[in-house]
Enzyme design. Structure first.
Site, PDB file in Angstrom:
ATOM      1  N   ARG A  75     -17.992 -13.180   0.653  1.00  0.00           N
ATOM      2  CA  ARG A  75     -16.962 -13.320  -0.401  1.00  0.00           C
ATOM      3  C   ARG A  75     -17.216 -12.418  -1.604  1.00  0.00           C
ATOM      4  O   ARG A  75     -16.752 -12.680  -2.706  1.00  0.00           O
ATOM      5  CB  ARG A  75     -16.831 -14.771  -0.871  1.00  0.00           C
ATOM      6  CG  ARG A  75     -16.371 -15.689   0.210  1.00  0.00           C
ATOM      7  CD  ARG A  75     -15.521 -16.799  -0.340  1.00  0.00           C
ATOM      8  NE  ARG A  75     -14.907 -17.530   0.739  1.00  0.00           N
ATOM      9  CZ  ARG A  75     -15.471 -18.561   1.351  1.00  0.00           C
ATOM     10  NH1 ARG A  75     -16.656 -18.985   0.974  1.00  0.00           N
ATOM     11  NH2 ARG A  75     -14.833 -19.163   2.318  1.00  0.00           N
ATOM     12  N   LYS A  92      -9.974   0.945  -5.986  1.00  0.00           N
ATOM     13  CA  LYS A  92      -9.211   0.802  -4.731  1.00  0.00           C
ATOM     14  C   LYS A  92     -10.171   0.951  -3.571  1.00  0.00           C
ATOM     15  O   LYS A  92     -10.895   1.938  -3.491  1.00  0.00           O
ATOM     16  CB  LYS A  92      -8.143   1.887  -4.623  1.00  0.00           C
ATOM     17  CG  LYS A  92      -6.862   1.582  -5.354  1.00  0.00           C
ATOM     18  CD  LYS A  92      -5.799   2.603  -4.978  1.00  0.00           C
ATOM     19  CE  LYS A  92      -4.544   2.404  -5.781  1.00  0.00           C
ATOM     20  NZ  LYS A  92      -3.534   3.434  -5.495  1.00  0.00           N
ATOM     21  N   GLU A 140      -6.885  17.067  -5.409  1.00  0.00           N
ATOM     22  CA  GLU A 140      -6.784  15.853  -6.249  1.00  0.00           C
ATOM     23  C   GLU A 140      -7.044  16.207  -7.720  1.00  0.00           C
ATOM     24  O   GLU A 140      -6.482  15.597  -8.618  1.00  0.00           O
ATOM     25  CB  GLU A 140      -7.744  14.752  -5.780  1.00  0.00           C
ATOM     26  CG  GLU A 140      -7.462  14.198  -4.377  1.00  0.00           C
ATOM     27  CD  GLU A 140      -6.363  13.122  -4.305  1.00  0.00           C
ATOM     28  OE1 GLU A 140      -5.621  12.917  -5.282  1.00  0.00           O
ATOM     29  OE2 GLU A 140      -6.257  12.499  -3.218  1.00  0.00           O
ATOM     30  N   GLU A 161      -2.051  -1.309 -10.236  1.00  0.00           N
ATOM     31  CA  GLU A 161      -0.905  -0.477  -9.878  1.00  0.00           C
ATOM     32  C   GLU A 161       0.435  -1.235  -9.937  1.00  0.00           C
ATOM     33  O   GLU A 161       1.206  -1.251  -8.990  1.00  0.00           O
ATOM     34  CB  GLU A 161      -1.107   0.115  -8.476  1.00  0.00           C
ATOM     35  CG  GLU A 161      -0.241   1.334  -8.234  1.00  0.00           C
ATOM     36  CD  GLU A 161      -0.568   2.047  -6.924  1.00  0.00           C
ATOM     37  OE1 GLU A 161      -1.707   2.497  -6.761  1.00  0.00           O
ATOM     38  OE2 GLU A 161       0.332   2.128  -6.093  1.00  0.00           O
ATOM     39  N   HIS A 213       0.499  11.150   2.925  1.00  0.00           N
ATOM     40  CA  HIS A 213      -0.076  10.157   3.850  1.00  0.00           C
ATOM     41  C   HIS A 213       0.657  10.175   5.192  1.00  0.00           C
ATOM     42  O   HIS A 213       0.030  10.039   6.243  1.00  0.00           O
ATOM     43  CB  HIS A 213       0.008   8.748   3.247  1.00  0.00           C
ATOM     44  CG  HIS A 213      -1.119   8.430   2.310  1.00  0.00           C
ATOM     45  ND1 HIS A 213      -1.143   7.294   1.533  1.00  0.00           N
ATOM     46  CD2 HIS A 213      -2.268   9.080   2.027  1.00  0.00           C
ATOM     47  CE1 HIS A 213      -2.257   7.271   0.813  1.00  0.00           C
ATOM     48  NE2 HIS A 213      -2.945   8.349   1.090  1.00  0.00           N
TER      49      HIS A 213
END
Ligand code: NAD
Ligand code: GLY
Length: 362
Positions: free
Chosen positions: A122, A144, A186, A237, A252
Site C-alpha cells: 500500500r 506521474k 521534451e 492534472e 502517444h
C-alpha cells in the site's frame, strides 16, 4: 550543485538535487531523510551494467544496505507483467514499509518503479535517480507513475511523488545519440510552452548537440523549474498541467501504432507536436510562423518532423480513442496560440486529427 524543492498537493516537499558527478560527493545526502537503511535499486539490464555498482557502493559507503532488482530494457517491458515480477523480487528480499526504492534509469524505470512503490504494501517511499535527458527534465518530477496496457500508453498509473530526486548530469555522458536527442523533444516542448527569452537557449544548437556541460545544465535546470511551477499549481492534472501533454495526444497514438520501442517516445512527441501545430494552424489557432519555427527547432536537433511511413488509420484512431485525456469520446488537445500561450482542453473531431496526420505524411 543546484537544488529545487517541489511541493506536492499534500503539502509535502521533495528535494531535487542537480549537478555533475553528484555521486562523487555526499554533502547533499545529509539533507535527505531516509525512512530506514534498507533500499532496493530498480534498474534495467543496460543502465544496471553501467551504473548499478557505482550507485550501490555510493549508498553502501553511507551505511545503507542496498539490493538490486533488474528488469529487461525497453518500453515494451513497461507493463503489468514486469510490475508483478518486481513485486515478487521485493517479497523475496523481505521488504517492509520503511524500506525504500531507488529508481535508476530513464523514464521507463522511473514510471514503473514509482508505480510499484505506490502500490507495494500500500505504498513505500521511492527516490528517483534519472539517467536520461527525458527522465531528468520530465518524468522524475510531478509524481506521474504508470505502465502501458496492450490498448495504450500509461493507461494504468497513480500520482505518487518521489521522496527525492538525484540528478547526476554525468550519467548523460554515456547516453547514445538517439536517446539524447529524443530527450531534447521534451525540453523543446517545455520551452515552447514557456515562450519568451528562454527560447533563445534552444538556438545554441552546436553546444547542445555536443553536450557542452554549461548549456546542458542550464537546459535541464530551466525545464525542471518550469515543470515544477506547473505541477505545484495542478499536481493531479485537473487544469493547467494538461499543457504538458502538448504533442502527446497524437504522439502517444503514433507510438502505439508503430509498436513500443520502434519510434522512441521523444521522437513520437516531436511528431505529435508537429501534428498538433499543423492542426492548430488549420483551426486558425496557431500562427504559421510558430509552426515553422517549431519545425526548425526540432529539425535542428535531428528530431523527426514528418512521418516516413504511412499510418494505418483504423489502428491510429483506435489508439487515439484510448487516450486518457479524452472526454465524452472526444480527443482534447493542447494548442499554441503563440510560444508561451498554450490553450488546453480543445475538443477536436477525429476526422480533423486524421487530416493533420495526412499533412505529416507528406
Ligand atoms: P528509457 O527509459 O527507455 O531510456 C532510453 C534508453 O536509454 C534505454 O535503452 C535505457 O536503458 C538507456 N539508458 C538510460 N540511461 C542511460 C545512460 N545514462 N547511458 C546509456 N544508456 C542509458 O526511455 P526515456 O526516453 O528515458 O523515457 C521514456 C518513458 O518515459 C516513456 O515510457 C514515457 O511514457 C515516460 N515519461 C513519463 C513522464 C512522467 O511524467 N511520468 C514524462 C515523460 C515521459
Ligand atoms: N509529462 C507530462 C506530465 O508530467 O504531466
Amino acid at each position: 550543485m543546484r537544488k529545487l524543492a517541489v511541493c506536492g498537493e499534500n503539502g509535502k516537499q521533495y528535494p531535487v538535487f542537480l549537478g555533475w558527478d553528484l555521486l562523487e560527493r555526499d554533502d547533499w545526502l545529509e539533507e535527505i531523510k531516509f525512512p530506514s537503511s534498507f533500499g532496493v535499486i530498480v534498474t534495467n539490464s543496460r543502465v544496471g551494467s553501467l551504473y548499478e555498482e557505482r550507485v550501490s557502493s555510493f549508498f553502501s559507503r553511507q551505511g545503507f544496505t542496498i539490493q538490486v532488482v533488474t528488469i529487461p530494457d525497453g518500453e515494451e517491458y513497461k507493463n503489468l507483467s514486469t510490475v508483478e515480477f518486481i513485486y515478487k523480487q521485493l517479497l523475496n528480499l523481505d521488504l517492509d514499509r520503511k524500506s525504500f526504492l531507488l529508481a535508476l534509469g530513464g523514464g521507463v524505470i522511473t514510471d514503473i518503479t514509482g508505480f510499484v512503490a505506490s502500490t507495494f504494501l500500500r505504498g513505500i517511499p521511492y527516490f528517483s535517480i534519472p539517467t536520461t535527458v527525458l527522465a531528468q527534465v520530465d518524468s522524475s518530477i510531478g509524481g506521474k507513475t504508470g505502465v502501458n496496457l496492450p490498448q495504450g500508453k500509461n493507461l494504468v498509473g497513480t500520482f505518487y511523488p518521489p521522496a527525492g530526486v538525484f540528478i547526476d548530469l554525468s550519467f548523460l555522458r554515456t547516453l547514445p545519440p538517439r536517446e539524447y536527442k529524443e530527450g531534447l523533444a521534451e525540453v523543446a516542448k517545455t520551452f515552447f510552452l514557456a515562450g519568451g527569452e528562454i527560447l533563445s537557449l534552444l538556438e545554441k544548437r552546436e553546444q547542445i548537440l555536443s553536450r557542452e556541460e554549461e548549456i546542458l545544465e542550464e537546459l535541464i535546470f530551466q525545464s525542471l523549474s518550469l515543470k515544477k511551477k506547473i505541477v505545484e499549481e495542478d499536481e493531479k492534472e485537473k487544469g493547467i498541467r494538461s499543457i504538458l501533454n502538448y504533442g502527446h495526444t497524437i504522439g502517444h497514438a503514433l507510438e502505439k501504432v508503430e509498436g513500443y520501442g520502434k519510434l522512441r517516445h521523444g521522437e513520437a512527441i516531436a511528431l505529435g507536436m508537429m501534428g498538433e501545430a499543423i492542426l492548430g494552424e488549420k483551426l486558425s489557432i496557431t500562427p504559421s510562423k510558430v509552426v515553422d519555427k517549431q519545425r526548425e527547432i526540432l529539425a535542428n536537433f535531428h528530431l523527426p518532423t514528418q512521418l516516413k511511413f504511412k499510418i494505418e488509420r483504423e489502428e491510429f484512431f483506435a489508439a487515439l480513442r484510448q487516450d486518457k485525456k479524452k472526454e465524452r469520446g472526444k480527443a482534447r488537445l493542447v494548442f499554441l496560440k503563440d510560444f508561451g500561450q498554450p490553450i488546453w482542453g480543445v475538443e477536436v473531431e477525429e476526422e480533423k486529427i486524421g487530416e493533420a496526420l495526412s499533412y505529416l505524411e507528406r
